[in-house]
Design a protein around this motif. Structure first.
Motif, mmCIF file in Angstrom:
data_model
loop_
_atom_site.group_PDB
_atom_site.id
_atom_site.type_symbol
_atom_site.label_atom_id
_atom_site.label_comp_id
_atom_site.label_asym_id
_atom_site.label_seq_id
_atom_site.Cartn_x
_atom_site.Cartn_y
_atom_site.Cartn_z
ATOM 1 N N ALA A 341 21.052 -0.220 -4.453
ATOM 2 C CA ALA A 341 21.736 1.060 -4.630
ATOM 3 C C ALA A 341 21.161 1.820 -5.810
ATOM 4 O O ALA A 341 20.965 3.048 -5.753
ATOM 5 C CB ALA A 341 23.235 0.817 -4.818
ATOM 6 N N ARG A 342 20.862 1.085 -6.920
ATOM 7 C CA ARG A 342 20.293 1.751 -8.083
ATOM 8 C C ARG A 342 18.893 2.287 -7.792
ATOM 9 O O ARG A 342 18.527 3.387 -8.216
ATOM 10 C CB ARG A 342 20.261 0.776 -9.263
ATOM 11 N N GLU A 343 18.104 1.499 -7.047
ATOM 12 C CA GLU A 343 16.758 1.952 -6.710
ATOM 13 C C GLU A 343 16.794 3.182 -5.803
ATOM 14 O O GLU A 343 15.966 4.088 -5.943
ATOM 15 C CB GLU A 343 15.982 0.819 -6.030
ATOM 16 N N PHE A 344 17.736 3.233 -4.875
ATOM 17 C CA PHE A 344 17.846 4.407 -4.006
ATOM 18 C C PHE A 344 18.226 5.643 -4.804
ATOM 19 O O PHE A 344 17.762 6.744 -4.513
ATOM 20 C CB PHE A 344 18.863 4.149 -2.894
ATOM 21 N N ARG A 345 19.074 5.461 -5.808
ATOM 22 C CA ARG A 345 19.425 6.583 -6.682
ATOM 23 C C ARG A 345 18.198 7.072 -7.437
ATOM 24 O O ARG A 345 17.961 8.277 -7.555
ATOM 25 C CB ARG A 345 20.511 6.145 -7.671
ATOM 26 N N LYS A 346 17.406 6.132 -7.961
ATOM 27 C CA LYS A 346 16.193 6.507 -8.684
ATOM 28 C C LYS A 346 15.188 7.171 -7.760
ATOM 29 O O LYS A 346 14.384 8.003 -8.195
ATOM 30 C CB LYS A 346 15.576 5.270 -9.329
ATOM 31 N N LEU A 347 15.223 6.811 -6.489
ATOM 32 C CA LEU A 347 14.304 7.415 -5.519
ATOM 33 C C LEU A 347 14.677 8.861 -5.207
ATOM 34 O O LEU A 347 13.872 9.603 -4.650
ATOM 35 C CB LEU A 347 14.313 6.584 -4.235
#
Length: 730
Positions: A341-347
């Motif tokens: 979820a955090r990586e998708f936000r950063k993406l």
């Protein structure tokens, strides 16, 4: 005395007779007019004659089109259309080959006329022409004339294309597939099959099964431009009549046979100019190919699809993970979900679950396809885009996923993906045929342009829609230039910076308002000397007024003040320390002076000595963009007054004497021109600005006396504002 409005003066001519100059009364029956014309030439049986226009297609004059006759028109007296049709159809039965050829030539000339065509069709003329075509006794000029006459008669729509027999269509197909055929026959046969395919689905399937795609490719590769055009017309007609699955299969086969490369090299870049008909068919081919993207554009992401989940993971892995190290390896399921979820936000997704972003249609899965294509075919640019923006903490990060989704929607709108083909449009893009996967390649260029524009605008998340509007304008303006290749598109769109877009908008607005009209341009030249004098006066007054600065030590502490100004006689710059809380000092009390006559030059950017010393750190790179220095003579050595602007509203001034004692001064916030405030208020905020406002009022009164209407005065005011702003920024 002028003739009545319904009377026109015309000339009527006939072979081997002296022309008549008559006044045609449009209210009089046409039969009565013919009777008078025939009587003048002593001709009996006026019902056997008719009037035709002498130029163009020699159309017959009827009660329906007689109002097209204007003063000065030239008409000719000829045989009535029913008798002429009977005569020519009789000539088709002639045993003489020359007699048949001559009858067909006259038939082709008269066939575009609706009145004549109805007479021919009512006498079974189409059947007689069909017999000549099916027999195929003469594969040369006679067959070509028969095909042309048949096409002209069918174009009137009196008889449906669906009434044609299967043997007739197969015979025409045979002419298309023959290797040794008269060059004038095959373009006509291809044109006839195109009309059949577009008008009759059943016969279109017959044409599709009988005419191989390879045969059309052969016709496209000949040097005969007319044959190329008709082959392309039949090809696009077959594609339009096919189902989406069949169309995709056909286009895939054509691209495998290098049709795109041939079109790009031998048709678009041919020495012969591209005709309007070929441009239309290239537009249709482009639209149909882009239309293959519509199913993906209309399909939302399925959160339960394993394939789509893996594609999303591939995006994260390409951006954030070292090669060979899977995301969340060795972590618990909850920890792994949290990390994803955090990586998708950063993406750059707006939600921790990307399915919520990609459920919007359009663009649906097409946005995911674009992101995957970018990450796989431009991995360096992709990772640089994502990492550069995901690591920023100043609210200026550009969200990759959100930008990609909106950019895909924008490209679909600009390229009209999924829209029906226009029957007349010709606006194809040569760039589309320059390489494979043109839509995805265009996205790769556009997403990098978006990131570049985002930086130029210093945008935040709240400015997202504004950035997209600018990017839309950049892409639309560049596509309108019809660049011939993707590289040329990339070059042109990257030169269209945010500042250039603003300049173009201003120019277009001035044109719309009439500010660039000749009277305004003349006024510009008239007022320019006086305006420039006032601007110089304002600048000197501003320097003489002086500014209070803060010192910055080597540790960048701001704890002391100093003051700098221009002397009243404009000969020296005066500066010195002042106490905290005290007002501006008297210029004569300032201890240090810099004679204006000693100033050597103005340096900017990397040429400034205080920039060269700082190296190439990120912070100093920002200083470099805003730095400038004044070099001056100090005895036998050269010294500098060095300036750095840390923001648009502050200036840093640093004094560096020959012995390299460093003093850094920060200017108080300065007022800048604001397009949102009134021009008079803006001008009055500067010393001497009230004089410019007075000049505006004076010239406004003068122009009001010369020019009528309030709108012109407003245009003049707008012009003066523009002159002031441009002069202040020079």
């Amino acid at each position: 005395m002028a003739p009545p409005r319904n009377v026109v003066k015309i000339a009527v001519q006939m072979r081997d007779a002296i022309p008549q100059l008559i006044q045609l009364d449009q209210a009089k029956p046409l039969a009565a007019v013919l009777k008078e014309v025939c009587d003048a030439w002593s001709l009996l049986h006026s019902e056997r004659y008719a009037l035709q226009f002498a130029d163009g297609h020699r159309r017959y004059i009827t009660e329906n089109n007689r109002m097209e006759i204007k003063n000065g028109s030239i008409l000719c007296l000829s045989t009535a259309p029913d008798l002429e049709a009977e005569r020519l159809l009789g000539g088709l039965q002639s045993e003489s080959r020359e007699g048949r050829r001559e009858a067909l030539r006259h038939l082709v000339l008269l066939a575009p006329d609706m009145t004549f065509a109805q007479e021919v069709i009512s006498r079974d003329g189409l059947q007689r022409l069909g017999t000549i075509i099916e027999d195929g006794d003469d594969l040369g000029e006679v067959l070509a004339l028969a095909l042309r006459a048949f096409l002209e008669l069918m174009e009137h729509g009196v008889v449906s294309w669906e009434t044609l027999s299967i043997p007739f269509v197969r015979k025409v197909v045979c002419y298309v597939n023959m290797n040794l055929m008269d060059a004038s026959v095959q373009p006509l046969a291809l044109g006839l099959l195109e009309s059949v395919t577009l008008s009759s689905p059943a016969l279109g399937q017959l044409v599709k099964s009988e005419v191989p795609l390879d045969r059309l490719l052969v016709h496209l590769q000949v040097m005969n431009q007319q044959l190329q055009t008709k082959a392309m017309a039949l090809l696009t007609a077959l594609l339009q009549g096919a189902s989406p699955a069949e169309r995709k299969h056909m286009l895939d086969y054509l691209w495998q046979r290098n049709l795109r490369q041939f079109i790009y090299k031998n048709i678009i870049h041919s020495a012969a100019p591209l005709g309007d008909e070929m441009a239309h068919h290239l537009y249709i081919l482009q639209a149909l190919t882009l239309g293959l993207l519509e199913p993906r554009m209309r399909m939302p992401l399925d959160p339960y699809s394993q394939e789509q989940r893996e594609q999303l993971q591939a995006l994260c892995q390409a951006a954030f993970e070292p090669e060979g190290e899977p995301l969340g390896a060795g972590l618990s399921a909850d920890r792994r979900r949290s990390l994803c979820a955090r990586e998708f936000r950063k993406l750059g997704f707006s939600n921790s679950n990307p399915a919520q972003d990609l459920e919007r249609v359009p663009p649906g899965l097409l946005a995911l396809d674009n992101m995957l294509y970018f990450s796989r075919h431009a991995p360096s640019a992709y990772s640089r885009f994502v990492l550069e923006n995901s690591s920023r903490e100043d609210k200026h990060e550009c969200p990759f996923a959100r930008s990609s989704i909106q950019l895909t929607v924008l490209l679909c709108e600009l390229l009209r993906v999924g829209e029906p083909c226009s029957e007349t449009a010709q606006d194809f893009s040569p760039m589309f045929f320059s390489q494979d996967q043109s839509f995805h390649e265009l996205f790769c260029v556009s997403i990098q342009l978006l990131n570049k524009t985002w930086k130029e605008m210093r945008a935040t998340q709240e400015d997202f829609d504004k950035v997209m509007q600018v990017v839309r304008e950049q892409l639309a303006r560049t596509l309108a230039l019809k660049p011939s290749s993707l590289e040329l598109f990339r070059t042109k769109v990257n030169t269209l910076t945010y500042g250039e877009v603003l300049r173009l908008r201003q120019t277009e607005r001035l044109h719309q308002e009439g500010t660039l009209a000749p009277p305004i341009l003349e006024l510009r030249e008239k007022l320019k000397p006086e305006l420039m004098g006032l601007i110089r006066q304002q600048r000197l007054l501003r320097l003489c007024e002086g500014t209070l600065f803060r010192k910055i030590s080597s540790r960048r502490r701001q704890d002391k003040l100093w003051f700098c100004c221009l002397s009243p006689n404009h000969k020296v710059l005066q500066y010195g320390d002042v106490e905290e809380g005290s007002g501006p000092p008297v210029p004569e009390s300032l201890p240090e002076q810099l004679p204006v006559a000693d100033i050597r030059a103005l340096l900017t950017g990397k040429d400034c000595p205080h920039v060269r010393e700082k190296g190439s750190g990120k912070q100093n790179k920002d200083f470099c963009e805003l730095a400038f220095s004044i070099s001056y003579d100090h005895g036998e050595e050269e010294a500098y007054l060095n300036f750095i602007a840390p923001s648009k509203r502050e200036n840093i001034i640093k004094r560096e004497p020959p012995e390299r004692q460093k003093r850094c001064l920060v200017c108080t916030p300065a007022r800048y021109l604001s397009t949102e405030s009134s021009q008079e208020d803006t001008w009055n905020s500067f010393p001497g600005g009230e004089n410019l406002a007075w000049l505006l009022q004076r010239e406004k009164q003068l122009l009001t006396a010369v020019m009528t209407g309030r709108s012109m005065c407003l245009q003049v005011k707008s012009f003066l504002s523009t002159v002031w702003i441009q002069a202040c920024t020079d």
